[in-house]
Design a protein around this motif. Structure first.
Motif, mmCIF file in Angstrom:
data_model
loop_
_atom_site.group_PDB
_atom_site.id
_atom_site.type_symbol
_atom_site.label_atom_id
_atom_site.label_comp_id
_atom_site.label_asym_id
_atom_site.label_seq_id
_atom_site.Cartn_x
_atom_site.Cartn_y
_atom_site.Cartn_z
ATOM 1 N N ARG A 190 0.871 -1.182 0.000
ATOM 2 C CA ARG A 190 0.000 0.000 0.000
ATOM 3 C C ARG A 190 0.906 1.229 0.000
ATOM 4 O O ARG A 190 1.213 1.782 1.065
ATOM 5 N N PRO A 191 1.339 1.664 -1.186
ATOM 6 C CA PRO A 191 2.332 2.746 -1.246
ATOM 7 C C PRO A 191 1.816 4.149 -0.900
ATOM 8 O O PRO A 191 2.584 5.091 -0.889
ATOM 9 N N LYS A 192 0.536 4.310 -0.621
ATOM 10 C CA LYS A 192 -0.052 5.612 -0.272
ATOM 11 C C LYS A 192 0.132 6.653 -1.376
ATOM 12 O O LYS A 192 0.385 7.831 -1.104
ATOM 13 N N VAL A 193 0.008 6.206 -2.621
ATOM 14 C CA VAL A 193 0.025 7.078 -3.798
ATOM 15 C C VAL A 193 -1.117 6.644 -4.714
ATOM 16 O O VAL A 193 -1.629 5.541 -4.602
ATOM 17 N N SER A 194 -1.513 7.510 -5.626
ATOM 18 C CA SER A 194 -2.615 7.182 -6.532
ATOM 19 C C SER A 194 -2.144 6.757 -7.923
ATOM 20 O O SER A 194 -2.957 6.448 -8.779
ATOM 21 N N GLU A 195 -0.839 6.768 -8.138
ATOM 22 C CA GLU A 195 -0.290 6.287 -9.405
ATOM 23 C C GLU A 195 1.085 5.694 -9.147
ATOM 24 O O GLU A 195 1.732 6.013 -8.153
ATOM 25 N N ALA A 196 1.495 4.819 -10.045
ATOM 26 C CA ALA A 196 2.785 4.151 -9.861
ATOM 27 C C ALA A 196 3.383 3.821 -11.220
ATOM 28 O O ALA A 196 2.668 3.686 -12.216
ATOM 29 N N THR A 197 4.694 3.704 -11.251
ATOM 30 C CA THR A 197 5.419 3.317 -12.458
ATOM 31 C C THR A 197 6.184 2.038 -12.141
ATOM 32 O O THR A 197 6.785 1.922 -11.068
ATOM 33 N N LEU B 27 -3.471 1.018 -4.711
ATOM 34 C CA LEU B 27 -3.237 2.462 -4.853
ATOM 35 C C LEU B 27 -4.324 3.255 -4.138
ATOM 36 O O LEU B 27 -5.434 2.752 -3.926
ATOM 37 N N GLU B 28 -4.024 4.477 -3.780
ATOM 38 C CA GLU B 28 -5.020 5.370 -3.205
ATOM 39 C C GLU B 28 -6.039 5.738 -4.292
ATOM 40 O O GLU B 28 -5.684 5.922 -5.444
#
Length: 79
Positions: free
Chosen positions: A53-60, A75-76
């Motif tokens: 749960r990286p606490k971000v709304s997008e990821a690469t 994602l958030e």
């Protein structure tokens, strides 16, 4: 994976087992901003491991750094 309008958590789990993704990002689940009669992401996550749960709304993601085993990335949701 919230069911009703989309596949439910059981079906999402079955399909993930068939295609064996390195990264799985749950979508279309109940949040506090969603009034639709669908399941929460926790229903899908029950009994599963390797959850991030990286606490971000997008990821690469980069092919060279993908995990060996499937990783579930929650994602958030959008505001």
């Amino acid at each position: 994976m919230g069911g009703f309008f989309t596949i439910d958590s059981n079906e999402a789990t079955r399909i993930a087992g068939q295609i064996k993704p390195k990264i799985l990002i749950p979508m279309h689940y109940k949040t506090e901003k969603c009034g639709f009669p669908i399941a929460a992401v926790e229903d899908f996550l029950k009994g599963k491991t390797n959850i991030k749960r990286p606490k971000v709304s997008e990821a690469t993601f980069d092919k060279t750094s993908l995990p060996q085993q499937m990783e579930i990335v929650v994602l958030e949701h959008a505001l």
